[in-house]
Each structure stands twice: as C-alpha cells, then as structure tokens.
Design a protein around this motif. Structure first.
Motif, PDB file in Angstrom:
ATOM      1  N   THR A 156      14.131  -5.238   0.349  1.00 60.01           N
ATOM      2  CA  THR A 156      12.999  -4.497  -0.208  1.00 60.01           C
ATOM      3  C   THR A 156      11.806  -4.526   0.738  1.00 60.01           C
ATOM      4  N   VAL A 157      11.475  -5.728   1.240  1.00 56.07           N
ATOM      5  CA  VAL A 157      10.330  -5.860   2.136  1.00 56.07           C
ATOM      6  C   VAL A 157      10.589  -5.153   3.461  1.00 56.07           C
ATOM      7  N   ARG A 192      12.075  -2.490   4.058  1.00 56.27           N
ATOM      8  CA  ARG A 192      11.859  -1.045   3.972  1.00 56.27           C
ATOM      9  C   ARG A 192      10.390  -0.679   4.112  1.00 56.27           C
ATOM     10  N   GLU A 193       9.492  -1.643   3.864  1.00 58.84           N
ATOM     11  CA  GLU A 193       8.063  -1.341   3.880  1.00 58.84           C
ATOM     12  C   GLU A 193       7.333  -1.915   5.090  1.00 58.84           C
ATOM     13  N   LEU A 194       7.835  -3.027   5.634  1.00 56.86           N
ATOM     14  CA  LEU A 194       7.110  -3.719   6.698  1.00 56.86           C
ATOM     15  C   LEU A 194       7.970  -3.877   7.945  1.00 56.86           C
ATOM     16  N   SER A 195       7.322  -3.833   9.092  1.00 53.77           N
ATOM     17  CA  SER A 195       8.012  -4.086  10.358  1.00 53.77           C
ATOM     18  C   SER A 195       8.239  -5.586  10.540  1.00 53.77           C
ATOM     19  N   ARG A 217       3.993  -8.920  10.407  1.00 59.56           N
ATOM     20  CA  ARG A 217       4.621  -7.919   9.555  1.00 59.56           C
ATOM     21  C   ARG A 217       3.539  -6.918   9.155  1.00 59.56           C
ATOM     22  N   ARG A 246       2.500  -2.569   8.078  1.00 52.71           N
ATOM     23  CA  ARG A 246       2.919  -1.276   7.523  1.00 52.71           C
ATOM     24  C   ARG A 246       2.903  -0.199   8.616  1.00 52.71           C
ATOM     25  N   ASP A 268      -2.321  -6.830  -0.860  1.00 52.71           N
ATOM     26  CA  ASP A 268      -1.253  -5.854  -0.642  1.00 52.71           C
ATOM     27  C   ASP A 268      -0.151  -6.081  -1.681  1.00 52.71           C
ATOM     28  N   VAL A 277       3.032  -5.745  -1.687  1.00 57.46           N
ATOM     29  CA  VAL A 277       4.275  -6.374  -1.239  1.00 57.46           C
ATOM     30  C   VAL A 277       4.146  -7.898  -1.195  1.00 57.46           C
TER      31      VAL A 277
END
Length: 659
Positions: free
Chosen positions: A142-143, A145-148, A207, A209, A240, A242
């Motif tokens: 899940t993470v 998909r949102e964070l590098s 990490r 966005r 944030d 996330v």
C-alpha cells in the motif's frame, strides 16, 4: 556499535548538534531514556554532563577500557564538568572498569535486532506468524504505491540538499511535537556526520510523494564488519495520511528486503519495546545500561547482576562442580552479530553454513514457554524463564546429560518398569546401579512410593505418560515422591500434549529436585530437528550445561522449531485428529478377535495384549507393517502408533488375517 572509532565519530556529531567542542549537556536536554533516570535526584538531571559516547546516535557503546575511562575523567575535570554519562552499554560486556571507576548502572531496556538468515518472508513467517506477515506485506504494498524508496549516501549529500533539509525539518518537528527542547538530528549534526569516517557507510533513507514532499526520513549505517545495518533514526510527517497507515512498519519491511538483497544478515532496530519489535521480526534482545558518575547518586540497584550465571545446584556431581560451562556456551549471552569474528577457525568463503550455530537460545526458550502455556494443563509454564530451560538433541540426550551431570558411578538410578528402556541402558553405561520398582495396578499406573523412597536413589526416572503403556501416573503419588525423596525425580513428558491431564512443568521452580523432559519429536512433528527440552531449577540447568557439547542445536533446527511454535495451529489441530483416531482405534481393537485387551492411553499410541502374540507379529511383519513388539516388557503385547485412517484400517485388516 562495536568499534571505538565509530563511537568517537558519533561523539563529534553530538558535539556539533549541541554547538560545543565537546559533548556536554544536561541529561534532561539529551532527552533520552527518561524511565532510566527516573530515580535520579533533580540536580543530577539538570547539571552539565559529559557524554562519553555517541548518544543518541549510537545503538550501543562498547564498554570503555580503564585507560579510556581515565581519559574521560580527565576530560571532565579539565572542563569542570561534574557528571559523566556512558550510554547504552551492553550488560553482557565486561563492565568491571566502569564499576571500579565509580560509575552507577541504570537499566535502559534492550537493543533489538532482526536477524535475516535467509529469504525475508520465510524468516518473518517463522518469527511473527503467517497472519502477521500478510499484514506487513499488505502495508508495504500500500505504501509503495504512494511513496518512493530512496537511499542517499552521506558522502554525496552535497548533491541532494533537499534531502538534508527534509531530514532536519522532519526531526525538528518531531522534537517539537514531543515537547523537547533540543534536536540532535539538526543540520549541523548531519554536516558533521557527512564529514566523518562514517560518511561512506551511512545513508539517508527518504520516502516522498510524486510532488517531492518528504513523508519519512531515516538514518542508516552499515556495520564495520559488513554484515548488517544499523537503523539509527527516523522521523515522519504525522500530518500525512500515509503516516497513519502503518508507514513505519511498511518501511521496516522494505528495509529488510533491501538489506537482504544487498547480502546483509541483520538489521539493528535500536532500543525499543521487546513485545512491539517482536511483531516486527526482532529475534535478538540484548539488555543495556546507562552508566553515570556524579555526586549525590543513589546506590546502584541489582539490575547489573541480571546476566550472572545462577548458583550451581547442590545436586551437581562432584566433578561437574569443579568445571565451568564450556567456553563457547559460557559466552552465549554475548552477541556476536556485529563483531568482526576471527576466532572460530572456520572457512570464510563458503557462506552462512560455515559459521557455528547460535548459542543464545533465550528468545526461542521464551517462545516455547509462551506457546505451551496456552495448552490445557500448562498455564503455570508461562511463569518460567529461559533460565529454567535447556534445549537438547532430543529428550534422550537430556537423559544422558542429566545422568552425567547429576550422578556419580555407583549411585543408584530407579526405574519403574514397564518403561522406556534407554533410562536403564544409559545409567548402566555410566556406571550407575539400576534399581527396578515395577508399576502397580491393572493399568500399570501406580507407583510404589514407599519402595522407591526406601531405595534412596540419586535419580528416579518416571515416564508420564508411560511408554509403552500409554497411561498417566497417579499425580498424588508423583507429588509425594518429589516431596519425600532426597534424590532427583525426572519426569519424561514426551507424550504429554496428547494427554487430558496437566503437565508437571510449572512445578520445577518450586522443587529443586524436579526435572521435566519434553520433546518436539512427537506432538509437534519435528523428530528430524532433534529438539528436546529440559525444564528445571536454574542451578540444575547450569549443571546440565556444563556437560553439554556446544553447538549441538543447529541453526536450521532452531529456525524449524521457531516456525512450528509460531505457526502452531496446524500442529495443535493434528493432535486433536490423533486423539480422535486413537479413540476410534481403541474401540475397534477392543472388539477385534485377535486382541485380548487394549490399555487406556493418553498418548499417540495404544498398547494391545494379543491372543496369539507371535502369530500376529509374524503376520504384520509379513504384510510390511511395523509395530513395536513389547512382549518382553508387558507379556503378549505390542505398541501401535496412531497413523492415518488408511494406515490404521490396513492394520485392522491384517490383524483379521492373522486369525
């Protein structure tokens, strides 16, 4: 960290963070380990303190030598600093120089390490269970998909000023959020670290966005032995969304994957709550102390003695009492993961299997005790500690150890036939006299307590549930024997998980003359792992350890045992299946014309008395069916293990063919 040069470098980083040439601040300003300093008088918290180490950056500091302490004391005097703190020293280190120099220890919890002997998911499954592993994986995906996921080497930080600024900003906000006054992870500290000898081994974990907003920033350092990674610090943007969806756990899981891909063997999580970090996969916990020297300190407590060996039991054989635990096992509580080990004379070019097995099995002992304490009749086992437990190469090895450690040639060993034959065999091999006191009653479940006590044996061996009969002994008689005898009572509980009556495990802490033997070969289905367990008073366990060959419990076996105990549902369900099939077979055999009697059983086997013993045994052998011929122990009997329904049905058919 284990290298003094690294700790010195981190001390310079702390000085830079504080804005001084030397790391001097108040304990309150350092903002670490409030619970450890709770007993200190208020002046001790506020007075200037020279920090002899890299706190809060270093996960641990090696115990200083006497020469290093002399230099530290001189440094404090030169600057008129009344108090000195040496933080995060492992309790397993030699701290005699600290004590002799007038430092006081204060317990500060444990450092927590995640060891990665193989593939990450398989390792975590053995540690946290399949369900928890699935949860960590879901959070990671899940993470992701949102964070590098980015790692920026400090030696190259000049090319990424945004990473430096984000790291400092997130940590400043974290300190403010927690009500602190000082941020040890400021830009000055990061600049000093980037200019130190650690720069090439240290990275920022970032990490962010897609819009480049940084949500998490951490600090990672490779160990000097090249085998692991220290997770020194992290801060997150709590505003944030996330961050509220398991970001820290997801990032640690990703860190394990990254470390393993890089060929690393462990990740150091720093200090933390043991129960929490266990859920993150930690499997090594090393107690730490802060050491403080200054005026008006309270007398030291007893925590510093926690690592001491227990007093040897008076039951130890004379020869055993004169020798220590063999060298490697004596140092089992001294972690070696972050050392450069050039002591073992092994081949460094052939991978992990060329290293010796782990000797510190305290965490595995805790898992075993916690697991069995949930079984019916085992509630008291949860009150035992790792000091009450010794892993052996099967329960039979435990018999050998205890006879060698606790009895001397010529002394008597009492056995209660019919019983497991190797008790008497090993006793005679070791020059001990064997006294037989047969079991009584139609079900062979009664002890002749008076006769056993009259024999005054050094050791009495009881098999409960009994092998080969399957019955349980009268608990009142067992308790009378333990309470009334001068010698040791050993209860072999190899089959107790199949029984509906309680274990004697919880009694070992109350009776120094009681030893309970267990195994994972039967109910737990791990005969190939060769894992036995001796439960006894710590002084008895110490005696057994003195005669045990080190390194007998392989790393493979330890991982296999941990997996089975952590994911116990299948094993426990199979025990219920065996019980049901045992009852079905007992009823079928009782009605079978080839069987004269089936003895009551609380095990995974049945003892059957046969009408035509020799003929039936010949028929079964001819049909390729193996059962134990116990006619020499109980006339005209055989012992039948409970197999699958199909195997049991074939046995019944062959019994009919023997008529």
């Amino acid at each position: 960290m284990r290298r003094s040069a690294d700790i010195d470098a981190l001390g310079d980083v702390l000085s830079a963070a504080l804005g001084f040439r030397v790391p001097v601040c108040s304990i309150a300003e350092l903002g670490q380990s409030a619970e450890a300093f709770a007993a200190l008088p208020r002046p001790a918290l506020a007075r200037p303190t020279l920090v002899g180490g890299g706190a809060p950056y270093s996960p641990t500091s090696p115990a200083p030598t006497a020469q290093a302490l002399d230099a530290l004391v001189r440094r404090a005097k030169e600057r008129d600093v009344p108090q000195i703190l040496v933080p995060n020293v492992r309790r397993s280190d030699d701290t005699s120089a600290l004590r002799e120099a007038g430092f006081h220890p204060m317990a500060v919890g444990s450092e927590c390490v995640v060891r990665l002997p193989g593939e990450v998911d398989e390792t975590l499954r053995t540690r946290v269970g399949a369900g928890r592993l699935g949860e960590l994986r879901r959070r990671h995906h899940t993470v992701a998909r949102e964070l590098s996921w980015e790692r920026v080497r400090l030696s190259e930080l000049g090319d990424s000023p945004w990473a430096r600024d984000a790291f400092a900003a997130l940590h400043r906000r974290q300190v403010e959020r927690q009500g602190g006054r000082h941020n040890p992870y400021n830009a000055e500290a990061l600049h000093a670290l980037a200019g130190s000898a650690l720069a090439d081994r240290t990275e920022l974990l970032i990490r962010r966005r897609p819009d480049n907003s940084v949500v998490q920033a951490g600090l990672l350092t490779n160990s000097h032995n090249g085998r692991g990674l220290y997770h020194l610090a992290q801060a997150v943007d709590h505003e944030d969304p996330v961050a509220r969806r398991g970001l820290n756990e997801a990032s640690l899981y990703a860190l394990y994957l990254d470390a393993r891909r890089s060929g690393l063997e462990w990740v150091h999580l720093g200090r933390g709550d043991a129960d929490h970090t266990r859920r993150l996969g930690a499997d090594l916990f090393v107690p730490l102390d802060h050491w403080l020297r200054g005026p008006d300190l309270p007398p030291p407590g007893g925590d510093e003695e926690d690592g001491a060996e227990p007093a040897l039991s008076a039951f130890a054989a004379p020869g055993v009492s004169t020798v220590p635990v063999p060298g490697p096992a004596r140092f089992r509580h001294r972690p070696r993961f972050d050392l450069l080990d050039l002591s073992s004379n092994t081949n460094p070019f052939l991978g992990a299997e060329s290293t010796y097995p782990e000797l510190d099995t305290a965490e595995l002992a805790r898992i075993y005790l916690a697991t069995i304490s949930k079984l019916p009749g085992h509630a008291g086992a949860g009150g035992l500690s790792a000091d009450h437990l010794l892993f052996t190469s099967g329960a039979v090895d435990g018999v050998m150890l205890l006879l060698a450690a606790l009895a001397s040639p010529g002394q008597r060993v009492c056995v209660t036939p019919p019983t497991f034959e190797l008790y008497a065999h090993f006793a005679r091999v070791q020059g001990l006299s064997v006294v037989e006191v047969p079991l009584k009653g139609d079900d062979l479940s009664g002890l002749d307590v008076d006769r056993i006590l009259a024999a005054d044996p050094r050791v009495t061996m009881l098999c409960d549930p009994n092998n080969p009969v399957g019955t349980r002994l009268d608990p009142a008689q067992v308790n009378a024997l333990v309470a009334g005898g001068r010698g040791l009572v050993v209860i072999d509980e190899a089959y107790v998980e199949f029984s509906e009556h309680p274990s004697y495990a919880e009694l070992v802490d109350r009776h120094e003359n009681l030893i309970v033997l267990r195994t994972l070969s039967k109910a737990w289905g791990l005969a190939g792992a060769r894992c036995g367990i001796a439960l006894a008073h710590p002084g008895l366990i110490d005696a057994l350890r003195r005669v045990q060959v080190p390194f007998g419990f392989t790393n493979w076996a330890q991982r296999t045992v941990r997996d089975r105990l952590t994911n116990a549902e299948e094993a426990l369900a199979s025990v219920q299946r065996i019980r049901a099939e045992r009852d079905r077979m007992a009823a079928a055999l009782a009605e079978h014309p080839a069987v004269d009697r089936v003895f009551p059983s609380e095990t995974n086997f049945l003892l059957a008395r046969l009408h035509k013993h020799e003929r039936v045994m010949d028929q079964l052998r001819g049909a390729g069916i193996l059962v134990a011929d116990t006619g020499h122990l109980v006339p005209a009997t055989c012992r039948i293990s409970i197999g699958t329904r199909r195997a049991n049905t074939i046995l019944l058919e062959e019994l009919s063919a023997a008529l």
